[in-house]
Design an enzyme around this catalytic site. Sequence first.
Site, PDB file in Angstrom:
ATOM      1  N   LYS A 112      49.330  50.643  31.907  1.00 50.33           N
ATOM      2  CA  LYS A 112      50.657  50.133  31.315  1.00 50.33           C
ATOM      3  C   LYS A 112      51.204  51.167  30.061  1.00 50.33           C
ATOM      4  O   LYS A 112      52.224  51.419  29.739  1.00 50.33           O
ATOM      5  CB  LYS A 112      50.575  48.990  30.151  1.00 50.33           C
ATOM      6  CG  LYS A 112      50.098  47.619  31.165  1.00 50.33           C
ATOM      7  CD  LYS A 112      51.306  47.160  31.999  1.00 50.33           C
ATOM      8  CE  LYS A 112      50.896  45.686  32.632  1.00 50.33           C
ATOM      9  NZ  LYS A 112      49.950  45.352  33.447  1.00 50.33           N
TER      10      LYS A 112
HETATM   11  C1  LIG Z   1      49.726  44.706  34.749  1.00 52.21           C
HETATM   12  C2  LIG Z   1      48.594  45.078  35.439  1.00 52.21           C
HETATM   13  C3  LIG Z   1      48.588  45.143  37.065  1.00 52.21           C
HETATM   14  C4  LIG Z   1      49.851  44.667  37.804  1.00 52.21           C
HETATM   15  O1  LIG Z   1      50.731  45.556  37.705  1.00 52.21           O
HETATM   16  P1  LIG Z   1      52.378  45.106  38.125  1.00 52.21           P
HETATM   17  O2  LIG Z   1      53.226  46.222  37.881  1.00 52.21           O
HETATM   18  O3  LIG Z   1      52.622  43.735  37.343  1.00 52.21           O
HETATM   19  O4  LIG Z   1      52.177  44.816  39.419  1.00 52.21           O
HETATM   20  C5  LIG Z   1      47.344  45.251  37.606  1.00 52.21           C
HETATM   21  N1  LIG Z   1      46.420  45.730  36.902  1.00 52.21           N
HETATM   22  C6  LIG Z   1      46.126  45.829  35.721  1.00 52.21           C
HETATM   23  C7  LIG Z   1      44.918  46.295  35.110  1.00 52.21           C
HETATM   24  C8  LIG Z   1      47.470  45.537  34.834  1.00 52.21           C
HETATM   25  O5  LIG Z   1      47.201  45.486  33.575  1.00 52.21           O
END
Ligand SMILES: *Cc1c(COP(=O)(O)O)cnc(C)c1O
Length: 471
Positions: A112
């Site tokens: 993120k």
């Molecule tokens: C948010 C997240 C995901 C999923 O990503 P999306 O873009 O929502 O599909 C997978 N792994 C981790 C560690 C995350 O924080």
Amino acid sequence: MDYISTRGEAPCLSFTDALIAGLAQDGGLYLPEAYPRLSERQISDFAGLPYAAAAEAIIAPFVGGALDRKALRTAIDAAYARFDHAAVTPLTQIGDNLFLLELFHGPTLAFKDLAMQLLGRLMPQALAARRKRATILAATSGDTGAAAIAAFRNVAEVDLFILYPKGRISEVQRRQMTTVAADNVHVVAIDGTFDDAQALVKALFANKRLRDEFALSGVNSINWARLVAQTVYYFVSAVALGAPRRPISFAVPTGNFGDVLAGWIAKRMGLPVERLVIATNANNILARALATGRYEIGAVQATQSPSMDIQVSSNFERLLFEAYQRDAAAIRRLMSALQHEGVLRIDSGPLAAIRTDFDAVRIGETETTEEIARVWREAQKLIDPHTAVGVGAARAGLKVRPQVPMVVLATAHPAKFPAAVEAATGVVPQLPPRLVDLFTRDERFETVANDQAQLAAYMRARLDASKRAAS
Ligand SMILES: *Cc1c(COP(=O)(O)O)cnc(C)c1O
């Protein structure tokens, strides 16, 4: 470059207006009116470039005239200077034609950060240019909240309210949010589940009076600018492995469908992506939808990979819009069926189109644990449970096409989920040195009932207090 809504009934916006808006007024999601196309030469020129330089070349066409190029470059440089690794997103090999793309070297140890660090620079600029302030409100199942706080702490144009479900996130995740001392950051423990917190956020956004009163803005993964930032590492990693000369496949741990959709956008821009493997845990709505054409909401199950414990993958609407050749009326019909009946049926033409680019594989809890153990045994790498779901799905993809390099997006640092990693390997993953005092820092948060009026009253009080402090 203008942005249009998947539901066709909201005004077209510039990049920066779509950035501030997040969701479109008609309930749809913004997409560019067209995808910029990069030539083979432009793509191969990314080889050896610093990450920030590649990011500028890839992101600039999406921004168009909405921001001057120098301001964009400054924001990108600042965003990626905060990563612990010189490559920003290093690649490591863990098996034959099997690679990990490490997306967890940012401030809060999950992918993120790649997009949020950039939003934390672009959004204040856009607000300042409009002499506006915004209140960012988001619910988190753990990683989004910490990333948003790291990106927006002490940003003058923004107040940030993060709602998390009390007692339902890991201690590392909670402390990454509650130990940040910044006057514009408000961490709220909601008495309820993640779905309750998410429903509260949606209710406030849907309330026009409150939306205007607070000047609400959203930074969750439906914000278009996050997707753009995420296309960059698909290009950078594919070129390092021989693209555009050679096609590359990706396996992506998936929840809200933002990350894997960024890979599809990279393909539309000209990157030779062979397959995009959607990796899901027990919450496998996408795997079922690809197999049967029925996208049907079930009950959320708690797993070792909580950031993927999602039933409604919001960004899937963007893919449907493209698969239906941008027929907004069809999307309105499908989303209305989903809302009222809990299921939408993808027609055979669009379903076939989706299947030409995507596979979907479900990895259960036992397989996830076995995969963490196997990667530790065979490659001496500790991986987190989200990444393990990705590796499991990648192995299924490699069976079909062993000759095509497969890149797994490693979405979180193993030390964010120490219990699952220790259970699988007997080894306790260590936090990076800058976070070793995380468990001794003071925590600040407020508990608020699962109630819209009480949340609004709390937000009003906090905003008044910070206004008084500022004047
Ligand atoms: C948010 C997240 C995901 C999923 O990503 P999306 O873009 O929502 O599909 C997978 N792994 C981790 C560690 C995350 O924080």
